[in-house]
Design a protein around this motif. Sequence first.
Motif, PDB file in Angstrom:
ATOM      1  N   ALA A   1       0.806  -1.223   0.000  1.00 40.33           N
ATOM      2  CA  ALA A   1       0.000   0.000   0.000  1.00 40.33           C
ATOM      3  C   ALA A   1       0.836   1.268   0.000  1.00 40.33           C
ATOM      4  O   ALA A   1       0.296   2.365  -0.114  1.00 40.33           O
ATOM      5  N   ASN A   2       2.157   1.134   0.135  1.00 41.08           N
ATOM      6  CA  ASN A   2       3.018   2.307   0.160  1.00 41.08           C
ATOM      7  C   ASN A   2       4.422   1.900  -0.289  1.00 41.08           C
ATOM      8  O   ASN A   2       4.682   0.713  -0.529  1.00 41.08           O
ATOM      9  N   GLN A   3       5.313   2.886  -0.377  1.00 36.70           N
ATOM     10  CA  GLN A   3       6.654   2.595  -0.899  1.00 36.70           C
ATOM     11  C   GLN A   3       7.463   1.649  -0.009  1.00 36.70           C
ATOM     12  O   GLN A   3       8.127   0.750  -0.537  1.00 36.70           O
ATOM     13  N   PRO A   4       7.441   1.813   1.316  1.00 36.54           N
ATOM     14  CA  PRO A   4       8.186   0.856   2.143  1.00 36.54           C
ATOM     15  C   PRO A   4       7.727  -0.585   1.932  1.00 36.54           C
ATOM     16  O   PRO A   4       8.552  -1.501   1.855  1.00 36.54           O
ATOM     17  N   GLU A   5       6.418  -0.789   1.842  1.00 37.60           N
ATOM     18  CA  GLU A   5       5.916  -2.139   1.596  1.00 37.60           C
ATOM     19  C   GLU A   5       6.319  -2.609   0.197  1.00 37.60           C
ATOM     20  O   GLU A   5       6.667  -3.782   0.000  1.00 37.60           O
ATOM     21  N   GLU A   6       6.274  -1.719  -0.760  1.00 36.73           N
ATOM     22  CA  GLU A   6       6.685  -2.063  -2.132  1.00 36.73           C
ATOM     23  C   GLU A   6       8.143  -2.510  -2.155  1.00 36.73           C
ATOM     24  O   GLU A   6       8.482  -3.501  -2.831  1.00 36.73           O
TER      25      GLU A   6
ATOM     26  N   THR B   1      12.692 -10.741   5.433  1.00 39.56           N
ATOM     27  CA  THR B   1      11.961  -9.657   4.786  1.00 39.56           C
ATOM     28  C   THR B   1      10.465  -9.910   4.833  1.00 39.56           C
ATOM     29  O   THR B   1       9.676  -8.986   5.069  1.00 39.56           O
ATOM     30  N   ALA B   2      10.057 -11.155   4.620  1.00 39.23           N
ATOM     31  CA  ALA B   2       8.638 -11.497   4.680  1.00 39.23           C
ATOM     32  C   ALA B   2       8.084 -11.264   6.086  1.00 39.23           C
ATOM     33  O   ALA B   2       6.954 -10.785   6.250  1.00 39.23           O
ATOM     34  N   ALA B   3       8.873 -11.580   7.098  1.00 36.36           N
ATOM     35  CA  ALA B   3       8.442 -11.358   8.474  1.00 36.36           C
ATOM     36  C   ALA B   3       8.290  -9.860   8.763  1.00 36.36           C
ATOM     37  O   ALA B   3       7.325  -9.430   9.407  1.00 36.36           O
ATOM     38  N   ALA B   4       9.242  -9.069   8.263  1.00 33.81           N
ATOM     39  CA  ALA B   4       9.172  -7.616   8.460  1.00 33.81           C
ATOM     40  C   ALA B   4       7.963  -7.033   7.741  1.00 33.81           C
ATOM     41  O   ALA B   4       7.275  -6.145   8.272  1.00 33.81           O
ATOM     42  N   LEU B   5       7.680  -7.526   6.538  1.00 33.94           N
ATOM     43  CA  LEU B   5       6.526  -7.042   5.778  1.00 33.94           C
ATOM     44  C   LEU B   5       5.226  -7.395   6.490  1.00 33.94           C
ATOM     45  O   LEU B   5       4.296  -6.574   6.550  1.00 33.94           O
ATOM     46  N   LYS B   6       5.144  -8.597   7.042  1.00 32.51           N
ATOM     47  CA  LYS B   6       3.932  -9.017   7.752  1.00 32.51           C
ATOM     48  C   LYS B   6       3.642  -8.087   8.918  1.00 32.51           C
ATOM     49  O   LYS B   6       2.493  -7.654   9.103  1.00 32.51           O
ATOM     50  N   ILE B   7       4.663  -7.751   9.686  1.00 36.33           N
ATOM     51  CA  ILE B   7       4.480  -6.846  10.822  1.00 36.33           C
ATOM     52  C   ILE B   7       4.059  -5.467  10.344  1.00 36.33           C
ATOM     53  O   ILE B   7       3.134  -4.850  10.899  1.00 36.33           O
ATOM     54  N   MET B   8       4.722  -4.983   9.293  1.00 37.62           N
ATOM     55  CA  MET B   8       4.409  -3.655   8.769  1.00 37.62           C
ATOM     56  C   MET B   8       2.962  -3.578   8.285  1.00 37.62           C
ATOM     57  O   MET B   8       2.234  -2.607   8.574  1.00 37.62           O
ATOM     58  N   GLN B   9       2.514  -4.607   7.581  1.00 33.60           N
ATOM     59  CA  GLN B   9       1.147  -4.584   7.056  1.00 33.60           C
ATOM     60  C   GLN B   9       0.118  -4.769   8.160  1.00 33.60           C
ATOM     61  O   GLN B   9      -0.964  -4.166   8.108  1.00 33.60           O
ATOM     62  N   GLN B  10       0.437  -5.581   9.158  1.00 37.02           N
ATOM     63  CA  GLN B  10      -0.478  -5.743  10.285  1.00 37.02           C
ATOM     64  C   GLN B  10      -0.665  -4.420  11.019  1.00 37.02           C
ATOM     65  O   GLN B  10      -1.796  -4.059  11.385  1.00 37.02           O
TER      66      GLN B  10
END
Length: 223
Positions: free
Chosen positions: A69-74, A144-153
């Motif tokens: 949904a944003n650049q960091p997640e991208e 990276t997948a773990a960091a993305l999961k936390i960020m999106q949650q």
Amino acid sequence: MSTPAQTAASIANSKLSTGPSSDSGKQTVSANALNHGLASSNPAHVALPGEEAALAIHLESYRKAYAPANQPEEDLVRTIAESYWRLARAHKLENALFRHVLQQDDYKDLDPTLAQSLAWSDKDTGLQRIALYGQRIQRTAEKTAAALKIMQQERKAAYNQAKEEAMYLTQLAQASANPFDAALHFGAPHLHGGFVYSTDEIKLALLRVARLEEARARFNRAA
């Protein structure tokens, strides 16, 4: 004539190199890392010549799956996609190298299981190096997948909280003797998980809640 055991021992004793020690040898290894794109941290080497279109399709599939949904997640999604792309290449290279090594004179006449074991333990074959690259890539993808999961949650939680607050404020504004604009109570979208106040969206959300409550009351009694 040497026995298979003697041949195996001879190979093992002759393969003790820990890698190139000369400057030219180290440069060759470095160049190989760039050629196969496994060890290089330079994104330019993720796609080898001719792979650009396939990599673009691969990246797009990860964007659809993770919906950044944003650049960091991208950025994190791209790292995950590129890591698994490189990991697949590592597996292909490992399999191809195994087949190539086992056809060499030192191994082709040995028992297949013994030949594979010796080829794997021989640092000069490059098999251990490729496996090491693969392990590093796998760890990068998982972290990276773990960091993305936390960020999106965290983003989704902030969005849902803002939406819930907007619904309460909207109802209060409608019921108040001094109506106010509920939208004014929300700052920039990034402060609320990307939430943007929309009168129509809030009305639909309130209508949905009301109808769900009505449905539960009616059908729970019937049950």
